[in-house]
Design an enzyme around this catalytic site. Structure first.
Site, PDB file in Angstrom:
ATOM      1  N   THR A 213      20.578  34.875  39.396  1.00 58.17           N
ATOM      2  CA  THR A 213      21.706  33.428  39.095  1.00 58.17           C
ATOM      3  C   THR A 213      22.908  34.143  38.883  1.00 58.17           C
ATOM      4  OG1 THR A 213      21.646  34.853  36.931  1.00 58.17           O
ATOM      5  CG2 THR A 213      19.952  33.125  37.519  1.00 58.17           C
ATOM      6  N   ASN A 215      26.381  33.798  37.021  1.00 62.04           N
ATOM      7  CA  ASN A 215      26.731  33.392  35.767  1.00 62.04           C
ATOM      8  C   ASN A 215      28.346  32.848  35.792  1.00 62.04           C
ATOM      9  OD1 ASN A 215      24.730  35.503  35.851  1.00 62.04           O
ATOM     10  ND2 ASN A 215      24.965  35.254  33.106  1.00 62.04           N
ATOM     11  N   GLU A 260      24.110  29.527  33.754  1.00 64.34           N
ATOM     12  CA  GLU A 260      23.818  30.013  34.839  1.00 64.34           C
ATOM     13  C   GLU A 260      23.146  29.187  35.909  1.00 64.34           C
ATOM     14  OE1 GLU A 260      21.070  33.926  34.369  1.00 64.34           O
ATOM     15  OE2 GLU A 260      21.387  32.445  32.203  1.00 64.34           O
TER      16      GLU A 260
HETATM   17  N1  RBF Z   1      15.425  31.731  29.478  1.00 66.39           N
HETATM   18  C1  RBF Z   1      15.159  31.349  28.432  1.00 66.39           C
HETATM   19  O1  RBF Z   1      15.342  32.579  27.325  1.00 66.39           O
HETATM   20  N2  RBF Z   1      14.400  30.040  28.095  1.00 66.39           N
HETATM   21  C2  RBF Z   1      14.539  29.347  28.832  1.00 66.39           C
HETATM   22  O2  RBF Z   1      13.875  28.205  29.239  1.00 66.39           O
HETATM   23  C3  RBF Z   1      15.011  29.687  30.285  1.00 66.39           C
HETATM   24  N3  RBF Z   1      14.946  28.506  31.470  1.00 66.39           N
HETATM   25  C4  RBF Z   1      15.157  29.219  32.249  1.00 66.39           C
HETATM   26  C5  RBF Z   1      15.196  28.629  33.618  1.00 66.39           C
HETATM   27  C6  RBF Z   1      16.455  28.548  34.940  1.00 66.39           C
HETATM   28  C7  RBF Z   1      15.645  27.606  36.094  1.00 66.39           C
HETATM   29  C8  RBF Z   1      17.145  29.938  34.485  1.00 66.39           C
HETATM   30  C9  RBF Z   1      17.536  30.170  36.288  1.00 66.39           C
HETATM   31  C10 RBF Z   1      17.000  30.349  33.687  1.00 66.39           C
HETATM   32  C11 RBF Z   1      16.730  30.374  32.515  1.00 66.39           C
HETATM   33  N4  RBF Z   1      16.294  30.676  31.501  1.00 66.39           N
HETATM   34  C12 RBF Z   1      15.432  30.744  30.434  1.00 66.39           C
HETATM   35  C13 RBF Z   1      16.918  32.590  31.479  1.00 66.39           C
HETATM   36  C14 RBF Z   1      17.267  33.216  31.835  1.00 66.39           C
HETATM   37  O3  RBF Z   1      16.306  33.808  30.595  1.00 66.39           O
HETATM   38  C15 RBF Z   1      17.659  34.470  32.677  1.00 66.39           C
HETATM   39  O4  RBF Z   1      18.426  33.787  33.860  1.00 66.39           O
HETATM   40  C16 RBF Z   1      17.808  35.407  32.669  1.00 66.39           C
HETATM   41  O5  RBF Z   1      17.471  35.805  31.610  1.00 66.39           O
HETATM   42  C17 RBF Z   1      19.187  36.157  33.491  1.00 66.39           C
HETATM   43  O6  RBF Z   1      20.442  35.814  32.471  1.00 66.39           O
HETATM   44 MG    MG Z   2      23.304  36.330  36.061  1.00 65.58          MG
END
Ligand code: RBF
Ligand code: MG
Length: 315
Positions: A213, A215, A260
């Site tokens: 992702t 940021n 992100e």
């Molecule tokens: N992190 C969470 O803790 N809970 C979520 O429901 C969650 N949903 C996400 C959905 C998408 C499409 C993306 C791209 C990321 C999501 N994340 C979520 C964030 C994820 O934890 C994060 O991208 C990584 O920790 C890297 O920073």
């Molecule tokens: Mg990232």
């Protein structure tokens, strides 16, 4: 986008050489459908009168100067607003630096100096509830009275309704705070866009989850509610499909809120670039997952759902 439109960052006497100006003036935060109705009328009247179409707006937003204690998260950065106004087909946009001095100018003096002397205004187009000048003393009646003296007419544009509500910047802010980005897009006439520079994150997305992702450090004051969204991402002249997460990543106990975005059809470095994330629809709430594997599986389901939503939307 700024094709041929002149941008004035102030309007001292003698700068603009206009002859039959049709002007509107306002804050235009968001440049939403209500604003577009006013701008459309300006363009139409300028064509009919064979004159120049001009919009006057302010930077900073007047309330940031007059009521700094008030929380007013703006929908558009100054650059976004200028780009959107310029994209409407106006001949010129005037960005007046808003100061306490300008705020203390009596409405009659403002009209005389700016409309009559500096812009040679023939017609003023305003929204139905328009007020201006010191203490908001100036109203449509005053404009009409001064128009009779200085030789301009006044056109009033009525409120625009969408989904049964009057379109306003404050309603759009309220919808975005609830995560209702599709509803907000209907009032804006386009998806809500947040611009920001790509900064270094935790580097977890790619390595741990297999979903890298970007940021963003957002330049906009207002982010939609926490959640997962189908988005389009403007990168220079290109727009790419994506999925965005606004939140604190509760699975990892992050403290700060982050924005992100994962691009569905792109891989490569984005650090330092400026992107615009356009919020098309909300997919779900952000949640805490019991394991990295269940989070990763959910993220892949989100990606599929975003792909379908975006494909259906642009079909
Ligand atoms: N992190 C969470 O803790 N809970 C979520 O429901 C969650 N949903 C996400 C959905 C998408 C499409 C993306 C791209 C990321 C999501 N994340 C979520 C964030 C994820 O934890 C994060 O991208 C990584 O920790 C890297 O920073
Ligand atoms: Mg990232």
């Amino acid at each position: 986008m700024t094709n041929g439109v002149k941008i004035f960052h102030d309007l001292p006497p003698g700068v603009a050489s206009f002859s039959r100006t049709v002007v509107t003036i306002g804050n235009f935060d968001g440049v939403h459908l209500g604003h577009r109705a006013i701008l459309g009328r300006v363009l139409k009247r300028a064509r009919e009168l064979g004159g120049e179409a001009v919009a006057i707006t302010f930077d900073p937003h007047p309330l940031k100067v007059l009521r700094p204690e008030m929380s007013l998260p703006l929908l558009t950065t100054c650059d976004q607003k200028l780009g959107l106004l310029a994209g409407c087909g106006l001949d010129a946009v005037v960005l007046l630096p808003f100061t306490r001095e300008l705020a203390s100018l009596p409405p009659r003096d403002f009209v005389t100096q700016y409309f009559c002397q500096r812009l040679q205004v023939r017609e003023v187009v305003v929204g139905h509830d328009y007020r201006f000048g010191r203490g908001r003393e100036g109203d449509i009646d005053l404009l009409q009275e001064m128009g009779a003296q200085c030789g301009f007419t006044v056109q009033v544009v009525w409120a625009v309704e969408a989904d049964g509500a009057v379109v306003s910047s404050s309603l759009i802010r309220a919808l975005l705070r609830l995560g209702k980005v599709a509803e907000a897009a209907r009032l804006l006439g386009r998806p809500y866009g947040v611009v920001g520079r790509v900064v270094r994150g935790k580097g977890r997305g790619g390595k741990l989850l297999g979903v890298p992702t970007a940021n963003l450090c957002p330049a906009n004051e207002l982010l939609p509610a926490s959640g997962i969204y189908a988005v389009r991402v403007r990168r220079g002249a290109k727009t790419l499909p994506g999925v965005a997460n606004i939140g604190t990543c509760p699975t990892f106990d992050n403290q700060e809120l982050s924005l992100e975005v994962h691009l569905l059809e792109f891989s490569g470095e984005l650090y330092g670039e400026n992107l615009e994330v356009q919020f098309v629809s909300r997919l779900r709430e952000e949640r805490r997952f019991a394991s990295i594997e269940t989070l990763a599986a959910q993220i892949h389901a989100d990606i599929e759902q975003a792909r379908k939503t975006l494909a259906a939307e642009s079909a």
